[in-house]
Design an enzyme around this catalytic site. Structure first.
Site, PDB file in Angstrom:
ATOM      1  CG  ASP A   9      -1.524   1.239   1.405  1.00  0.00           C
ATOM      2  OD1 ASP A   9      -2.401   1.637   0.566  1.00  0.00           O
ATOM      3  OD2 ASP A   9      -1.518   1.730   2.506  1.00  0.00           O
ATOM      4  CG  LEU A  10       1.432   3.859  -3.179  1.00  0.00           C
ATOM      5  CD1 LEU A  10       0.895   4.746  -4.142  1.00  0.00           C
ATOM      6  CD2 LEU A  10       2.768   3.648  -3.066  1.00  0.00           C
ATOM      7  CG  ASP A  11      -1.476   7.754   0.511  1.00  0.00           C
ATOM      8  OD1 ASP A  11      -0.558   8.803   0.411  1.00  0.00           O
ATOM      9  OD2 ASP A  11      -1.956   7.450  -0.444  1.00  0.00           O
ATOM     10  CB  THR A  43      -2.355   2.587  -4.087  1.00  0.00           C
ATOM     11  OG1 THR A  43      -2.868   3.794  -3.617  1.00  0.00           O
ATOM     12  CG2 THR A  43      -2.143   2.716  -5.670  1.00  0.00           C
ATOM     13  N   GLY A  44      -5.403   2.761  -3.454  1.00  0.00           N
ATOM     14  CA  GLY A  44      -6.542   3.445  -3.671  1.00  0.00           C
ATOM     15  C   GLY A  44      -6.459   4.564  -4.664  1.00  0.00           C
ATOM     16  CE  LYS A 195      -5.263  -0.664  -1.196  1.00  0.00           C
ATOM     17  NZ  LYS A 195      -4.285  -0.235  -0.531  1.00  0.00           N
TER      18      LYS A 195
END
Length: 268
Positions: A9-11, A43-44, A195
């Protein structure tokens, strides 16, 4: 050691609070790839807002965007494009019904194109990342294609009411999640998208079984992915519900939690 698939995931996970990849985490991920492991992003965010990190890590894998609603391979068109948008009719019904509630704005994204229901300079500045084509105006008139996702921005006290309304009226067509402060937002994607759906597609294309997937996350849009992975890892800054289902908990996104766990588990 057998090949593993590392899913990021990113954030709040790969990225520090300053929205950068730390030098240590980058170094460990590069060592993992050099050792034959695969690294991917889930990621979203849309691709336009995640491609910069994909390129920084020099990835060669497909990427999961919009929480599974858009999956593609940035450097290999032969891999295919898997786009699962929301029906335009449902979008029009949602926007129509929102006028019975207090809300600030609605944003729809068709892959990397952005449609904003009402002009809002602060909101526009956020969605201009990656230089998308932006259209401002009533979505019922200007949005002509099925969107990949929608975001409803509303006063914090109204979010539960809108959330309940969507559950009651549109549960079979859409899935939705709530963001927390500072943006009190309801994010909407097509029903069944998450995801884990995108990850499953990528893992099968790479012929890597679930037991050799290590996935990292911190928020509620990571729940299905963390549960799906053979090793689901929650960051120390993750929400409690994610920690409760994770196989392991590592240090926070600001303390190289990804690097810490991978260095130990993969002997890097």
């Amino acid at each position: 050691m057998k090949q593993h698939l590392i899913v990021l995931d990113l954030d709040g996970t790969l990225l520090t609070d300053e929205k950068v990849i730390s030098a240590k985490t980058k170094r460990i991920l590069q060592k993992a790839m050099a050792a034959g492991h695969q690294v991917m992003i889930a990621t979203g965010r849309p691709y336009r807002a995640s491609g910069i990190y994909y390129e920084e890590l020099e990835l060669t894998t497909p990427i999961v965007n919009f929480n599974g609603a858009f999956v593609h391979h940035p450097s290999d068109a032969r891999w295919g494009v898997h786009h699962s948008p929301i029906s335009l009719n449902v979008v029009h019904e949602v926007v129509e019904s929102l006028h019975d509630f207090d809300f600030y704005n609605v944003v729809a994204e068709v892959k990397d194109d952005v449609y904003v229901h009402q002009h809002d300079e602060k909101l526009l500045n956020i969605f201009k990342f990656g230089d998308p084509e932006v259209t401002v105006g009533d979505l019922r008139n200007y949005l002509k294609a099925d969107p990949t996702s929608m975001l409803i921005h509303a006063p914090v006290e109204k979010v539960p009411l809108i959330h309940d309304h969507l559950n009651a009226v549109h549960a079979e067509a859409i899935d939705h999640r709530r963001w927390g402060a500072p943006w009190h937002v309801i994010e909407i994607v097509r029903s069944g998208m998450n995801k884990a759906v995108g990850l499953d597609r990528v893992a099968k294309s790479l012929d890597i079984p679930r037991e050799r997937i290590i996935a990292f996350g911190d928020e509620d849009n990571d729940l299905e992915m963390i549960e799906y992975a053979g090793v689901g890892v929650a960051m120390d800054n993750a929400i409690d519900s994610l920690k409760s289902i994770a196989n392991e908990i590592t240090s926070s996104n600001n303390a190289d939690g990804i690097a810490e766990l991978l260095a130990d588990r993969l002997k890097l």
